[in-house]
Design an enzyme around this catalytic site. Structure first.
Site, PDB file in Angstrom:
ATOM      1  N   SER A  30      24.675 -48.710  50.594  1.00  0.00           N
ATOM      2  CA  SER A  30      25.791 -49.143  49.749  1.00  0.00           C
ATOM      3  C   SER A  30      26.825 -49.975  50.491  1.00  0.00           C
ATOM      4  O   SER A  30      27.616 -50.682  49.871  1.00  0.00           O
ATOM      5  CB  SER A  30      26.477 -47.925  49.115  1.00  0.00           C
ATOM      6  OG  SER A  30      27.164 -47.165  50.086  1.00  0.00           O
ATOM      7  N   LYS A  54      33.097 -45.740  51.799  1.00  0.00           N
ATOM      8  CA  LYS A  54      33.281 -46.954  50.998  1.00  0.00           C
ATOM      9  C   LYS A  54      34.482 -47.712  51.558  1.00  0.00           C
ATOM     10  O   LYS A  54      35.190 -47.244  52.446  1.00  0.00           O
ATOM     11  CB  LYS A  54      33.538 -46.615  49.522  1.00  0.00           C
ATOM     12  CG  LYS A  54      32.492 -45.729  48.860  1.00  0.00           C
ATOM     13  CD  LYS A  54      31.163 -46.425  48.655  1.00  0.00           C
ATOM     14  CE  LYS A  54      30.158 -45.481  47.985  1.00  0.00           C
ATOM     15  NZ  LYS A  54      28.810 -46.080  47.896  1.00  0.00           N
ATOM     16  N   SER A  70      25.772 -50.046  44.780  1.00  0.00           N
ATOM     17  CA  SER A  70      26.712 -49.020  45.233  1.00  0.00           C
ATOM     18  C   SER A  70      27.255 -48.230  44.049  1.00  0.00           C
ATOM     19  O   SER A  70      27.799 -48.810  43.103  1.00  0.00           O
ATOM     20  CB  SER A  70      27.879 -49.667  46.002  1.00  0.00           C
ATOM     21  OG  SER A  70      28.873 -48.706  46.311  1.00  0.00           O
ATOM     22  N   SER A  83      22.729 -44.441  53.313  1.00  0.00           N
ATOM     23  CA  SER A  83      22.318 -45.323  52.214  1.00  0.00           C
ATOM     24  C   SER A  83      22.740 -46.759  52.507  1.00  0.00           C
ATOM     25  O   SER A  83      23.457 -47.040  53.463  1.00  0.00           O
ATOM     26  CB  SER A  83      22.953 -44.869  50.892  1.00  0.00           C
ATOM     27  OG  SER A  83      24.332 -45.193  50.864  1.00  0.00           O
TER      28      SER A  83
END
Length: 262
Positions: free
Chosen positions: A69, A124, A227, A67
């Site tokens: 994010s 993250k 995100s 993704s």
């Protein structure tokens, strides 16, 4: 069933065949007689699977970014390497830590098992450590009452969508990294989940403020307005940590992206 479990089952099956052939079947076969094909092939894979399983479980593991994010740090399609031992040695499959090494630091790009569904791996940036007071209000990040240093860094062109986002340079810990913050996106957090220890967080129209519980971490994506992270689904428990991402080893769309990152 995740890949680690599949690899472990293959290791056990091939290992049983290898030991059976080496310490039992060979003694019963006639001299120079070939082993049955299922024994020969199964046993021959054991050393290869053992090496792959050991490297992947304790040293380094590859992941693919699914993704956007973490744009602009990591792009969709990046193949990355994750250091499996820097945050401690863990037993494969069950992910239980048996040897302490280091703890995550602010600014680390961390892979972990998604708290709401541990069968999924997420990536993250670590922002809050256990005990920290983290505030993300009006799109400004504050940790323990001190605003995190941030400076404008031009615009970022999204190559797949051909539009620009405001880009900023942010400093967490010792290293600087880039983040995207859309000026027109709302400051409040939409669709907040009912996560464990949600009472540690206060949500307002300006954003969110949380006190990180012991043994947990607060993480954010670098693409701040695109995100779903700790603002939405809560804290990352220490037992969910997989490792520290540190290297892009391939990207089909851009060979220049190969290398380390902050």
């Amino acid at each position: 069933m995740n890949f680690a479990l599949i690899l472990f089952l293959l290791l056990v099956a091939s290992g049983v065949l290898w030991f059976f052939d080496r310490f039992h079947a060979r003694k019963r076969r006639a001299a120079n007689a070939p082993a049955p094909w299922w024994v020969e092939y199964g046993a021959s894979f054991f050393p290869v699977i053992l090496v792959v399983f050991g490297l992947r479980s304790f040293i380094v593991e590859p992941f693919k970014i699914p993704s956007g994010s973490m744009i602009p740090t990591l792009l969709v399609g990046d193949f990355i390497l994750v250091n499996k031992w820097t945050y401690g040695i863990r037993l494969p499959v069950i992910n239980k830590k048996i040897i302490d090494v280091n703890l995550p630091q602010r600014g680390d790009v961390m892979v972990f098992r998604y708290p709401a569904d541990p069968s999924l791996d997420y990536i993250k940036r670590v922002v809050g450590l256990p005990g920290d007071r983290v505030e993300y209000l009006n799109k400004r990040l504050t940790i323990n009452g001190e605003a995190v240093a941030i400076a404008e860094a031009g615009s970022y062109l999204h190559p797949d969508r051909l539009y620009y986002s405001p880009q900023f340079s942010e400093k967490l810990g010792a290293a600087e990294h880039s983040v995207l913050i859309e000026r027109d996106a709302p400051a409040f957090v939409p669709q907040v989940m009912n996560f464990p220890q949600r009472e540690n967080c206060t949500y307002t129209s300006s954003g969110v403020a949380c006190t990180v519980p012991p043994g947990h971490y607060f993480v954010l994506g670098d693409n701040r307005d695109a995100s779903a992270d700790s603002r939405v689904w809560g804290f990352v428990p220490e037992e969910n940590i997989v490792g520290k991402a540190f290297f892009i080893w391939f990207n089909f769309n851009d060979m220049k992206r190969i290398g380390g990152f902050h």
